[in-house]
Enzyme design. Sequence first.
Site, short mmCIF file in Angstrom:
data_model
loop_
_atom_site.label_atom_id
_atom_site.label_comp_id
_atom_site.label_asym_id
_atom_site.label_seq_id
_atom_site.Cartn_x
_atom_site.Cartn_y
_atom_site.Cartn_z
N ASP A 1 0.83 -1.21 0.00
CA ASP A 1 0.00 0.00 0.00
C ASP A 1 0.86 1.26 0.00
OD1 ASP A 1 -2.59 -1.34 0.17
OD2 ASP A 1 -1.78 -2.08 2.06
N LYS B 1 1.39 -2.71 4.47
CA LYS B 1 0.62 -3.70 3.73
C LYS B 1 -0.64 -4.04 4.51
CE LYS B 1 2.32 -7.26 1.85
NZ LYS B 1 1.27 -7.03 0.83
N GLY C 1 -3.92 -3.68 2.94
CA GLY C 1 -5.12 -3.05 2.37
C GLY C 1 -6.16 -4.11 2.00
N GLY C 2 -5.69 -5.30 1.65
CA GLY C 2 -6.60 -6.39 1.30
C GLY C 2 -6.88 -7.32 2.48
N GLU D 1 0.67 -12.65 4.80
CA GLU D 1 1.66 -12.00 3.92
C GLU D 1 2.97 -11.78 4.68
OE1 GLU D 1 -1.03 -9.43 0.82
OE2 GLU D 1 -0.67 -8.56 2.78
N LYS E 1 2.45 4.43 -5.06
CA LYS E 1 2.63 3.84 -3.72
C LYS E 1 3.91 4.35 -3.02
CE LYS E 1 -0.89 0.90 -4.29
NZ LYS E 1 -0.73 -0.52 -4.41
#
Length: 236
Positions: free
Chosen positions: A94, A104, A106-107, A113, A131
């Site tokens: 992100d 990271k 965002g999902g 991850e 980004k």
Amino acid sequence: MEQNKEKMKEAAAAAAVDALVKSGMKLGLGTGSTAIHAIRRAGELIAQGVLCDISAFATSFQAEIECEKLGIPIYPLNSREFSGGLDLTIDGADEVDPQNRLIKGGGGALLIEKLAAYNSALFAITVDKSKIVPHLGTGFPVPVEVIPEARVSVTKALEKIGASVILREALRKAGPVITEHGNIILDIRFSAPVDPALMEAELNHIPGVVENGFFSGKKPVVYIAHSDGTVEVRAI
Ligand code: 5RP
């Protein structure tokens, strides 16, 4: 020629896969609209016979389903195939700061991850140039994955360290996002830049926090797609 954002994501992902993925690798595959291009490029090279003997670890249902569609063999990280370690993980992000530290999640897949990234010999991030930011913590919110029972106590602890806190709400389902591990996500922002390494450790010390979206402990090589079609590779 100006490229649209989707083309830029595709270019960054293809550049990373083409340069880094070798036959026989144990490959971590990330989540999101950029990482999915990396999965598709790896699938394409496997189908063409350019890559063989690839075994993959999928960081989310999204990555798992895409691997299934493409016939990329996937295994659990605990399996004998991996014994908890990977050769390479390719993912999106992100935000990326000048030292290649990341936000990271965002999902919502930050927990797995980070597990993949921190247990990979090599970690690669693929992004379009939007980004790239001068510092982390004040722009894109940092996701904090929290067990549901700790929603209020963790919110208070986060506010005490100066963060503003928003419970991530689901789309097309009433109530909060529930992660693939049954947790909720608190999205936090600070009014001034923070030290990502210190904050990554501090957040994980709050009881009830499972993981947070600062990625400062494993420096990635970053593939940055520009609007003129070029892809810059930044390793620090
Ligand atoms: C998912 C992530 C993604 O990699 C991150 O949100 C970037 O996604 P996108 O490439 O769709 O912008 O960390 O948890």
